[in-house]
Write an enzyme that holds these catalytic residues in place. Structure first.
Site, PDB file in Angstrom:
ATOM      1  N   TRP A 132      -6.741   4.302  -1.258  1.00  0.00           N
ATOM      2  CA  TRP A 132      -7.629   3.098  -1.933  1.00  0.00           C
ATOM      3  C   TRP A 132      -7.268   1.238  -0.746  1.00  0.00           C
ATOM      4  CZ3 TRP A 132      -3.166  -0.581  -1.997  1.00  0.00           C
ATOM      5  CH2 TRP A 132      -3.484  -1.975  -3.005  1.00  0.00           C
ATOM      6  N   HIS A 133      -5.821   1.892   0.024  1.00  0.00           N
ATOM      7  CA  HIS A 133      -5.772   0.916   1.065  1.00  0.00           C
ATOM      8  C   HIS A 133      -7.073   0.566   2.244  1.00  0.00           C
ATOM      9  CE1 HIS A 133      -1.661   2.188   0.121  1.00  0.00           C
ATOM     10  NE2 HIS A 133      -1.789   1.051   0.563  1.00  0.00           N
ATOM     11  N   GLY A 134      -7.987   1.602   1.959  1.00  0.00           N
ATOM     12  CA  GLY A 134      -9.045   0.911   2.943  1.00  0.00           C
ATOM     13  C   GLY A 134      -9.607   2.181   3.152  1.00  0.00           C
ATOM     14  N   PHE A 143      -6.619  -5.032   0.903  1.00  0.00           N
ATOM     15  CA  PHE A 143      -6.984  -3.833   0.321  1.00  0.00           C
ATOM     16  C   PHE A 143      -7.558  -5.015  -1.039  1.00  0.00           C
ATOM     17  CE2 PHE A 143      -3.379  -3.194   2.966  1.00  0.00           C
ATOM     18  CZ  PHE A 143      -3.966  -2.573   3.904  1.00  0.00           C
TER      19      PHE A 143
END
Lengths: 357, 457
Positions: B314-316, B457
């Site tokens: 989800w963060h990258g 994000f």
């Protein structure tokens, strides 16, 4: 509690609103005298620019540049940053021993290589039988940074690197003749009145005549050097002095207004009084010494103040600033035959040489 | 638009506040919606359309789920495919193409799709809304303005907290506006902005300086790792403070997103204190539906790995984020298996363990490639015959020492405790807030380094 909340809302909302109104209706400056730059203007509004995000990006710059009392805010920041948070520099600018300076660190080998490549091309293209000399002017960090706990380049390694790269030139050492006092306190440059011994050594190494007879004239104007605006600090201004003698009084100048340009002395950067600042090609001629030696001087702004002192040994000195004219085109404008060649550059320029071509 | 910008503070915010408090109560959501769309369009003019389509789909499917309960599963699947499809397309397409190219030796051209700002946040919000409607936990919102206001609300639009619809559903229709709320909101906003400008941005400068330095040393690697760990905390928690503060001023109560994570005594506790809204989201919509901990051990371990891999992803869209997530999964499994009971025996050792684990995690997090992960972690332990200290590291340590100390101190609850014990005049706090705003403004007028991490994000 209620009173505290009222006060909070009144103070903060009042502050935000009053600055906003000032922002919206206040007079906007086009130019920042202290930073010596044109400030961003309100961006043009078109559908395409708005949709591409260009308008908003430019508005962000405008909002910062057009902020009321910009210099005062910048000053607050530097006092908080260095005074309260005890940071040693602000955007690389630091204050030590009464001088303002900018960190120049580390030595950038790529930049030095670029400079050497440009000089070597000139040597190969134009300089066949000429005597070539090289002078490297140490920036004032050499005498200021390390002693005061700031990052400092390894100037000996710097010199060695350049000497090896410039092996086609005779290196003339001048660092031992200079000290911190030979530089302006608020500016990057050196003081002309302190350079007689430096000029004498350069002339002597090149086998040119030199006179030590100069009259010193002090300008009655404050000189706020480039670091005053960059630092946003309130500093005591420097004063500029310049040297004159019979030779310099009769020298004819082409490409600049005069050896000492008094209009520039009253301008935004008083150091530009020396040969009218940065120009692509400047020629100084001594009409009483028409058949004498010629010197081609590749240089940056530091040379503007020392070049006139070399006139006693030459009938003509041509100063070339490679930031403003391409070395490929020099053949059209400069006659290199039988001329002495001097590459004279500051460590600042060599370490940031990308502008030279 | 950044909260930490002159255009936001001295153009956008005053106009919105004046309009918002001038209009009658039933127009307030419209003002919030219009200003939020403007706020988003400032950075992403063309992608407002994508967000608007997302809202309309969520709105229609929510109503359909209630009206046509027999087919609500179909509507939910449609919602999941639409929202996750858009997120996947914009955020992960190039990642998958790149990996397929590497594995299969192909050269499919990358699409180089620009990542819409805040898409991960607003996608998770609309997902939570539709899933909650499907579960019958909330009623579908019949007023599209209310729903759009919830999704787009500028205080939390681009970097959270990930506000759940059920937490603000009532406030969207009726909320209290008071001078006390506005004052509390201002206080929180100014403190958050101070964390961002005076600490996070300054620590970020060290990280930038470290990256371009040719004079690295073990000390410099540790300074970078600690500076980045503090930078990301002050940056993100500062933004959350600003979001919560602005929400409060407009009458909303957003959930807390950080609770002094660096005082944790285990990684399990750390994740209860760090990015709480994201942790809760994954717990409620992924971990528990997978069976949570009420399954056999193997399945439980699988659930943990899936959740933390997704958290990282989800963060990258990069392997370092996946590794970062799995790194925490492994630590959590180890803690659950045997370590937690040992950690309870020594406060000091447990703090040291958490700080070390977290600092290393953020080195992984901030690397731009897998080789850099190895280089950076190796650098912390002197790999490659690095000197222990370098001239540059010592200079920046001296120059940033006060900021480091302030940041470490400020990451604990001590300042808050001291402030509550320190009985001073009630007029002091407003004056301190004003002084902070003056200093922040000065930093913004003179500043050039002003990134914001969680935008990507």
């Amino acid at each position: 509690m209620k009173r505290k909340n009222y006060l909070t809302v009144c103070l903060i909302a009042g502050f935000l609103l009053s600055i906003s109104v000032w922002n919206a209706f206040g007079r906007k400056a086009d130019y920042s005298e202290s930073e010596r730059r044109v400030l961003a203007k309100f961006p043009e509004v078109t559908t395409e620019r708005v949709l591409s995000g260009k308008f908003s990006a430019e508005f962000e710059e405008y909002a910062v540049d057009a902020f009321p009392m910009r210099d005062m805010w910048r000053r607050v920041k530097v006092y908080v940053k260095t005074g309260i948070f005890a940071q040693k520099d602000n955007n690389g600018i630091y204050q030590a021993d009464g001088h303002l300076s900018k960190l120049e660190y580390p030595m950038n080998e790529k930049m030095l290589e670029h400079a050497i490549r440009v000089f070597a091309n000139i040597k190969q293209k134009y300089l066949k039988d000429n005597e070539v000399y090289f002078v490297m002017i140490p920036d004032k960090n050499r005498y200021l940074a390390e002693e005061n706990g700031y990052l400092s380049m390894d100037y000996d390694a710097f010199t060695e690197y350049m000497k090896q790269g410039m092996d086609f030139a005779n290196y003339i050492e001048i660092a031992d003749l200079l000290s911190l006092d030979d530089y302006y306190k608020t500016d990057t440059h050196w003081k002309q009145e302190s350079l007689v011994d430096v000029a004498e050594r350069i002339a002597s190494e090149m086998g040119a005549e030199f006179t030590q007879e100069y009259d010193v004239t002090k300008l009655n104007l404050p000189f706020n050097g480039v670091y005053v605006g960059q630092s946003a600090l309130v500093c005591k201004p420097d004063t500029i002095s310049y040297l004159t003698n019979d030779v310099l009084e009769r020298v004819e100048v082409e490409g600049a207004k005069a050896v000492y340009d008094m209009d520039k002395a009253k301008g935004k950067d008083a150091y530009e009084m020396f040969l009218s600042g940065n120009q692509p090609i400047i020629t100084m001629r001594d009409p009483k010494n028409a058949a004498g030696r010629r010197l081609i001087l590749f240089r940056d702004s530091f040379a503007s103040s020392i070049a006139p002192l070399l006139m006693s040994g030459y009938s003509e000195i041509v100063l070339i600033d490679l930031r403003y004219i391409s070395s490929d085109k020099l053949g059209q404008y400069v006659d290199f035959e039988n001329a002495d060649i001097l590459f004279m550059y500051s460590t600042l320029m060599l370490n940031n040489s990308l502008g030279m071509n | 638009m950044l909260f930490s910008s002159i255009s936001f503070l001295y153009y956008f915010l005053p106009c919105v506040l004046v309009l918002y408090f001038l209009v009658p109560r039933h127009f307030k959501n419209i003002i919030l919606l219009i200003s939020s769309l403007f706020f988003y369009a400032w950075g992403e003019p063309r992608l407002v359309l994508l967000m608007s389509v997302t809202i309309v789909i969520g709105y229609v499917l929510g109503i359909l789920m209630e009206k046509d309960a027999k087919h609500k599963r179909v509507y939910l699947i449609t919602a999941l495919i639409s929202f996750l499809g858009a997120l996947g397309y914009f955020k992960y397409t190039d990642f998958f193409i790149d990996n397929i190219n590497t594995v299969a030796g192909l050269s499919i051209p990358l699409l180089k799709i620009a990542l819409p700002i805040g898409i991960s946040f607003y996608t998770f919000q609309i997902l939570s809304y539709t899933i909650d409607v499907y579960r019958g936990q909330v009623k579908a919102q019949k007023n599209v303005i209310h729903l759009a206001t919830y999704i787009t609300m500028f205080p939390q639009l681009i970097a959270g907290p990930i506000v759940r619809y059920k937490d603000v559903a009532i406030q969207l229709e009726s909320r209290e506006h008071s001078i006390d709320n506005v004052a509390l909101g201002i206080r929180r906003f100014v403190f958050g902005l101070s964390k961002k400008i005076l600490i996070a941005n300054v620590l970020g400068e060290i990280c930038e300086t470290f990256r371009v330095s040719n004079d690295k040393s073990v000390l410099f690697y540790w300074m970078y790792a600690i500076a980045f760990s503090l930078h990301i905390y002050f940056d993100f928690s500062g933004y959350s403070d600003m979001a919560i503060g602005l929400g409060k001023a407009f009458g909303f109560d957003f959930m807390e997103n950080f609770n002094y994570p660096y005082i944790s005594k285990s990684i399990t506790e750390f994740w209860r204190r760090w990015h709480i809204s994201l942790g809760n989201w994954f717990r409620d919509y992924v971990y528990i539906p997978l069976g949570g901990s009420r399954v056999d051990t193997a399945r439980h371990l699988f659930n943990i790995l899936v959740v933390w891999m997704l958290t990282g992803f989800w963060h990258g869209a990069a392997w370092n984020f996946i590794i970062w997530g799995l790194y925490f999964a492994i630590l959590l499994v180890i803690e659950k298996t045997f370590l937690l009971k040992h950690l309870e025996q020594s406060k000091v050792l447990s703090h040291v363990y958490v700080l070390l684990a977290v600092v290393i995690s953020f080195v992984i997090f901030n690397a731009t490639s897998l080789p850099q992960v190895l280089t950076d972690i190796g650098g912390l332990f002197g790999r490659g015959n690095l000197p222990f200290v370098s001239e540059e590291a010592l200079y920046y340590l001296r120059s940033y020492a006060v900021i480091f100390v302030l940041a470490m101190f400020g990451a604990t609850p001590i300042p808050k405790r001291l402030a509550s014990k320190w009985k001073i005049s009630q007029y002091a706090e407003p004056v301190v807030l004003l002084l902070l705003l003056v200093v922040i403004t000065a930093y913004l007028v003179d500043g050039s380094f002003n990134p914001f991490l969680y935008f990507r994000f």
